[in-house]
Design a protein around this motif. Structure first.
Motif, PDB file in Angstrom:
ATOM      1  N   MET A   1      -8.681 -23.000  27.326  1.00 33.92           N
ATOM      2  CA  MET A   1      -9.736 -23.274  28.302  1.00 33.92           C
ATOM      3  C   MET A   1     -10.121 -21.792  28.754  1.00 33.92           C
ATOM      4  N   GLY A   2     -11.500 -21.604  29.372  1.00 32.85           N
ATOM      5  CA  GLY A   2     -12.022 -20.506  29.878  1.00 32.85           C
ATOM      6  C   GLY A   2     -13.519 -20.369  29.546  1.00 32.85           C
ATOM      7  N   VAL A   3     -14.394 -19.463  30.295  1.00 33.94           N
ATOM      8  CA  VAL A   3     -15.622 -19.500  29.965  1.00 33.94           C
ATOM      9  C   VAL A   3     -16.060 -19.279  28.770  1.00 33.94           C
ATOM     10  N   SER A   4     -17.354 -19.604  28.319  1.00 31.36           N
ATOM     11  CA  SER A   4     -17.833 -19.114  27.012  1.00 31.36           C
ATOM     12  C   SER A   4     -17.692 -17.628  26.814  1.00 31.36           C
ATOM     13  N   GLY A   5     -17.110 -17.253  25.515  1.00 31.38           N
ATOM     14  CA  GLY A   5     -17.052 -15.830  25.063  1.00 31.38           C
ATOM     15  C   GLY A   5     -15.774 -15.302  25.450  1.00 31.38           C
ATOM     16  N   SER A   6     -14.809 -16.074  26.007  1.00 33.42           N
ATOM     17  CA  SER A   6     -13.356 -16.057  26.223  1.00 33.42           C
ATOM     18  C   SER A   6     -12.497 -15.757  25.026  1.00 33.42           C
ATOM     19  N   GLY A   7     -13.053 -16.484  23.680  1.00 30.30           N
ATOM     20  CA  GLY A   7     -12.027 -16.215  22.524  1.00 30.30           C
ATOM     21  C   GLY A   7     -11.503 -17.703  22.283  1.00 30.30           C
ATOM     22  N   LYS A   8     -11.653 -18.688  23.148  1.00 35.03           N
ATOM     23  CA  LYS A   8     -11.178 -20.109  22.657  1.00 35.03           C
ATOM     24  C   LYS A   8     -11.095 -20.485  21.301  1.00 35.03           C
ATOM     25  N   SER A   9     -12.007 -20.494  20.711  1.00 35.98           N
ATOM     26  CA  SER A   9     -12.329 -20.819  19.356  1.00 35.98           C
ATOM     27  C   SER A   9     -11.345 -19.937  18.303  1.00 35.98           C
ATOM     28  N   THR A  10     -11.517 -18.725  18.504  1.00 36.50           N
ATOM     29  CA  THR A  10     -10.787 -17.824  17.655  1.00 36.50           C
ATOM     30  C   THR A  10      -9.318 -17.740  17.886  1.00 36.50           C
ATOM     31  N   VAL A  11      -8.693 -17.899  19.097  1.00 32.28           N
ATOM     32  CA  VAL A  11      -7.509 -17.866  19.224  1.00 32.28           C
ATOM     33  C   VAL A  11      -6.884 -19.287  19.122  1.00 32.28           C
ATOM     34  N   ALA A  12      -7.664 -20.412  19.287  1.00 30.45           N
ATOM     35  CA  ALA A  12      -7.189 -21.656  18.920  1.00 30.45           C
ATOM     36  C   ALA A  12      -6.667 -21.837  17.586  1.00 30.45           C
ATOM     37  N   ALA A  13      -7.948 -21.220  16.725  1.00 31.93           N
ATOM     38  CA  ALA A  13      -7.674 -21.345  15.345  1.00 31.93           C
ATOM     39  C   ALA A  13      -6.466 -20.579  14.634  1.00 31.93           C
ATOM     40  N   LEU A  14      -6.229 -19.450  15.461  1.00 32.84           N
ATOM     41  CA  LEU A  14      -4.959 -18.404  15.067  1.00 32.84           C
ATOM     42  C   LEU A  14      -3.862 -19.434  15.256  1.00 32.84           C
ATOM     43  N   LEU A  15      -3.702 -19.822  16.471  1.00 30.79           N
ATOM     44  CA  LEU A  15      -2.430 -20.579  17.115  1.00 30.79           C
ATOM     45  C   LEU A  15      -2.359 -21.612  16.028  1.00 30.79           C
ATOM     46  N   ALA A  16      -3.399 -22.504  15.749  1.00 29.23           N
ATOM     47  CA  ALA A  16      -3.181 -23.830  14.902  1.00 29.23           C
ATOM     48  C   ALA A  16      -2.504 -23.346  13.634  1.00 29.23           C
ATOM     49  N   GLY A  17      -3.039 -22.465  12.949  1.00 29.66           N
ATOM     50  CA  GLY A  17      -2.371 -21.807  11.666  1.00 29.66           C
ATOM     51  C   GLY A  17      -1.110 -21.470  11.883  1.00 29.66           C
ATOM     52  N   ARG A  18      -0.741 -20.653  12.678  1.00 25.40           N
ATOM     53  CA  ARG A  18       0.649 -20.269  12.778  1.00 25.40           C
ATOM     54  C   ARG A  18       1.578 -21.155  13.208  1.00 25.40           C
TER      55      ARG A  18
END
Length: 177
Positions: free
Chosen positions: A14-31
């Protein structure tokens, strides 16, 4: 907070738009080898059009979207499948819709100036930088009584994923140790 192997946690980044949610979530899901859902993809077309036109969503706009996010979370926790979903979840009352025994919120925190710089460099997203201030105006960071962790976005996305894995004692599939 330790994720027990018998439980299937769902992380809500969670967080405001542009905080990196999508990028970090995709990295986490992969790892972690977990399911991943981009919460923005669950928005009705009318919500996306409204935000793209520079208008913030109201509660009536958010309700069907939050219901879809909550349904995804429920499906995963009831099926015993771990997952990661992104959702701004800016206010506690929105998090209350998503909350569950096996749900942990991961708040990606940054300053308005920091995130404004990121948004200025981002292209192709429906959320215009002009709406950032309205998001910060309603932002209620998770309180101490909520199952949540806060990570500062000043680190790289990869470092943030590592911090989250460490803070939540999760098993990184890329690191079998």
């Amino acid at each position: 907070m330790t994720a027990s192997p018998s439980l299937a946690p769902v992380l809500v980044l969670m967080g405001v738009s542009g905080s990196g949610k999508s990028t970090v979530a995709a990295l986490l899901a992969g790892r972690l080898g977990w399911d991943f859902e981009e919460g923005d993809d669950l928005h009705p077309a009318a919500n996306i059009a409204k935000m793209a036109a520079g208008h913030p969503l109201d509660d009536a706009d958010r309700a069907p979207w939050l219901a879809k996010v909550a349904a995804w979370i429920r499906e995963h926790t009831e099926a015993g499948k771990p997952g990661i979903i992104t959702c701004s979840a800016l206010e506690r009352r929105y998090r209350n819709v998503l909350r569950g025994d096996d749900v942990t919120f991961v708040y990606l925190a940054g300053t308005e100036a920091e995130i404004a710089q990121r948004l200025a460099a981002r292209h192709g997203h429906f959320m215009p930088p002009a709406l950032l201030h309205s998001q910060f105006a309603i932002l209620e960071p998770p309180a101490a009584d909520e199952r949540a962790i806060t990570v500062n976005i000043s680190a790289s996305s990869s470092e943030l994923a590592s911090q989250i894995i460490e803070l939540l004692h999760l098993q990184d599939e890329a690191d079998p140790a």
